[in-house]
Write an enzyme that holds these catalytic residues in place. Structure first.
Site, mmCIF file in Angstrom:
data_model
loop_
_atom_site.group_PDB
_atom_site.id
_atom_site.type_symbol
_atom_site.label_atom_id
_atom_site.label_comp_id
_atom_site.label_asym_id
_atom_site.label_seq_id
_atom_site.Cartn_x
_atom_site.Cartn_y
_atom_site.Cartn_z
ATOM 1 N N ASN A 138 77.421 -50.884 -31.487
ATOM 2 C CA ASN A 138 76.799 -52.157 -31.566
ATOM 3 C C ASN A 138 78.142 -53.237 -31.678
ATOM 4 O O ASN A 138 78.582 -53.507 -32.701
ATOM 5 C CB ASN A 138 76.438 -52.098 -33.192
ATOM 6 C CG ASN A 138 75.756 -53.360 -33.467
ATOM 7 O OD1 ASN A 138 75.647 -54.289 -32.879
ATOM 8 N ND2 ASN A 138 75.223 -53.426 -34.817
ATOM 9 N N ARG B 261 73.275 -51.085 -29.057
ATOM 10 C CA ARG B 261 72.316 -51.970 -29.725
ATOM 11 C C ARG B 261 72.357 -53.054 -28.948
ATOM 12 O O ARG B 261 73.309 -53.854 -28.676
ATOM 13 C CB ARG B 261 72.768 -52.320 -31.013
ATOM 14 C CG ARG B 261 71.748 -53.203 -31.829
ATOM 15 C CD ARG B 261 72.441 -54.387 -32.990
ATOM 16 N NE ARG B 261 71.325 -55.220 -33.492
ATOM 17 C CZ ARG B 261 71.818 -56.102 -34.281
ATOM 18 N NH1 ARG B 261 72.883 -56.348 -34.310
ATOM 19 N NH2 ARG B 261 70.654 -56.864 -34.785
ATOM 20 N N HIS C 65 65.378 -57.283 -35.691
ATOM 21 C CA HIS C 65 65.833 -55.925 -36.682
ATOM 22 C C HIS C 65 64.466 -55.147 -36.303
ATOM 23 O O HIS C 65 64.116 -54.289 -37.109
ATOM 24 C CB HIS C 65 65.217 -56.426 -38.111
ATOM 25 C CG HIS C 65 66.434 -57.463 -38.761
ATOM 26 N ND1 HIS C 65 65.714 -58.335 -39.565
ATOM 27 C CD2 HIS C 65 67.711 -57.521 -38.764
ATOM 28 C CE1 HIS C 65 67.327 -59.061 -40.021
ATOM 29 N NE2 HIS C 65 68.323 -58.425 -39.455
ATOM 30 N N ARG D 161 71.032 -68.344 -43.679
ATOM 31 C CA ARG D 161 69.935 -69.261 -42.760
ATOM 32 C C ARG D 161 68.842 -69.558 -43.459
ATOM 33 O O ARG D 161 68.394 -68.981 -44.429
ATOM 34 C CB ARG D 161 69.615 -67.909 -41.892
ATOM 35 C CG ARG D 161 70.559 -67.647 -40.694
ATOM 36 C CD ARG D 161 70.223 -66.567 -39.790
ATOM 37 N NE ARG D 161 71.061 -65.361 -39.971
ATOM 38 C CZ ARG D 161 70.582 -64.036 -39.551
ATOM 39 N NH1 ARG D 161 69.591 -63.973 -38.880
ATOM 40 N NH2 ARG D 161 71.476 -63.221 -39.728
ATOM 41 N N GLU E 67 69.760 -47.713 -38.587
ATOM 42 C CA GLU E 67 69.511 -48.300 -37.438
ATOM 43 C C GLU E 67 70.251 -47.691 -36.373
ATOM 44 O O GLU E 67 69.913 -47.308 -35.178
ATOM 45 C CB GLU E 67 70.037 -49.788 -37.333
ATOM 46 C CG GLU E 67 68.971 -50.677 -37.866
ATOM 47 C CD GLU E 67 69.439 -52.114 -38.291
ATOM 48 O OE1 GLU E 67 70.161 -52.035 -39.485
ATOM 49 O OE2 GLU E 67 69.237 -53.011 -37.775
#
Ligand code: ADP
Length: 402
Positions: free
Chosen positions: A7, A95, A184, A245, A388
């Site tokens: 990743n 990823r 996600h 965010r 993940e």
């Protein structure tokens, strides 16, 4: 077979080597501050077991290749290595954040796939170029070993147009592919499969609202195992309030700031991505610090927490309406898995929807999937630890098996 999951971020690279026969993580780590004067590599052998060993190196890494070269040395080290030779790594799973409409499933990397990933660099400037760098590192260090790209956007490609279209002039979609993609996805897909297993139902029969609450936060409405809506949009900025965010705001705030404060588009973008959310309201973006401040009577921290919770509640309500029937609400990621206060507040006063919370069950800490709803609640409320990396490794195996 051992699968190396990569990743790659803009100045970092996370990795995990997983033995897929028993799904055991052989080693995992993070190379940070790539390209800076001093870099750091934190490598864990047999992570989260009683045999865990940690190696930390501080040295400069000029680029991703240099960082990952060092990782390969550690993985194959005669003394501390977890494999004898890199030929024992059978595949690499990457990823990749954005695959757009062209990629709806994990794919073996080839020139065309790399071109598609590169094509989305303008929309995902922080992620896609870095993810591509990770792929190129693997090509250089593991020539001949198959690489599979697993996309954050894949799981959401089943959304109908009524959910993914923005009510903007249609030509923006036709010419520039301006639409909602969602992110996600590997996490939402992983917890969907785990929740179905936990509920003892086939995955294509479960209706879920999945809440991935970490630094980035997103939710998905899952009908018969497939995503029909999600909170994030063309970028990972839309939807829930997050660490830094803003999530959903009136889009007219953007031109207002440009006019009123003379800000550039890039400055407004930074403000919305890095200086907003929990941090923008109370100056802190780690939920643990926010709880500690609330305890001490910090009113801004309380407002930030209330706003964060309220927005999740609103989306649960709207996704419930979109789904018609909900078998379970799922909490996952850093906050979702660990924060019993957020879970309790999100699920409070939701009895009318069949959503309840058993405060004793909610307080139990565990790494296993569990139901924290009251026995009489008609909707299960599940805490499901996400993984993940394992999802990427499993998807990699599936692609290679054809
Ligand atoms: P990322 O989105 O970067 O993968 P994570 O899923 O690891 O992030 O979530 C990180 C966030 O989870 C932290 O910023 C923190 O707010 C929150 N978190 C982690 N542990 C706890 C905890 N025990 N209680 C509350 N919040 C936690």
């Amino acid at each position: 077979m051992n699968v190396l999951v990569i990743n790659a971020g803009s100045s970092s690279c996370k990795y995990q080597l997983i033995n897929m026969e028993n799904e055991v993580v052989l080693c995992a780590g993070l190379v940070e501050r790539i390209g800076e004067d001093m870099g750091k590599l934190a490598h864990k052998i047999a992570p989260d077991t009683d045999k865990e060993e940690k190696i930390v190196l501080e040295q400069p890494f000029a680029n991703h290749v240099e960082g990952m070269k060092k990782v390969v040395e550690l993985i194959t080290d005669a003394d501390k290595g977890v494999v004898k030779d890199k030929s024992e790594i059978g595949a690499i799973g990457h990823r990749v954040v954005m695959g757009g409409e062209e990629i709806t499933k994990s794919v073996k990397v080839d020139a065309k796939v790399k071109e598609i990933i590169d094509g989305y660099k303008a929309l995902c400037p922080l992620h896609n170029p870095a993810n591509l760098a990770g792929i190129e590192v693997a090509e250089e260090l593991f020539p001949g070993t198959p690489s599979v790209a697993v996309f954050d956007t894949e799981f959401h490609q089943t959304m109908p147009s009524r959910a993914y279209m923005y009510p903007l002039p249609l030509n923006l979609y036709e010419d520039l592919k301006v639409r909602r993609y969602g992110f996600h996805g590997t996490s939402h897909r992983y917890v969907t499969k785990k929740a179905a297993e936990f509920l003892g139902k086939p995955v294509d029969e479960v209706n879920l609202v999945t809440c991935h609450l970490g630094n980035g936060c997103s939710m998905a409405a899952v009908k018969n195992g497939k995503c029909i809506d999600t909170t994030m949009g063309i970028t990972p900025l839309e939807g829930l309030m997050m660490g830094t965010r803003c999530g959903d705001i009136d889009p007219a705030i953007v031109p207002f700031l440009v006019e009123a404060k003379g800000m550039t588009a890039a400055e407004v973008d930074t403000l919305m991505n890095k200086q907003s959310g929990l941090k923008g309201i109370c100056g802190m973006n780690d939920m643990r610090d926010i709880h500690a401040a609330v305890e001490k009577g910090d009113e801004k921290a309380k407002m930030a927490l209330d706003m964060f919770v309220y927005r999740i509640k609103k989306y649960i309500g709207s996704f419930y309406a979109a789904l018609g029937r909900v078998d379970a609400v799922i909490f996952t990621a850093g906050i979702g898995e660990n924060d019993d206060i957020v879970r309790a507040e999100v699920c409070s006063e939701m009895e009318v929807l069949g959503i309840t919370i058993d405060l004793e069950k909610n307080a139990v800490r565990s790494g296993e999937p569990r139901n924290i709803a009251k026995a009489e609640g008609s909707v299960a409320v599940l805490v499901v630890p996400t993984n993940e990396e394992l999802e990427i490794a499993q998807a990699t195996m599936e692609v290679l098996k054809g």
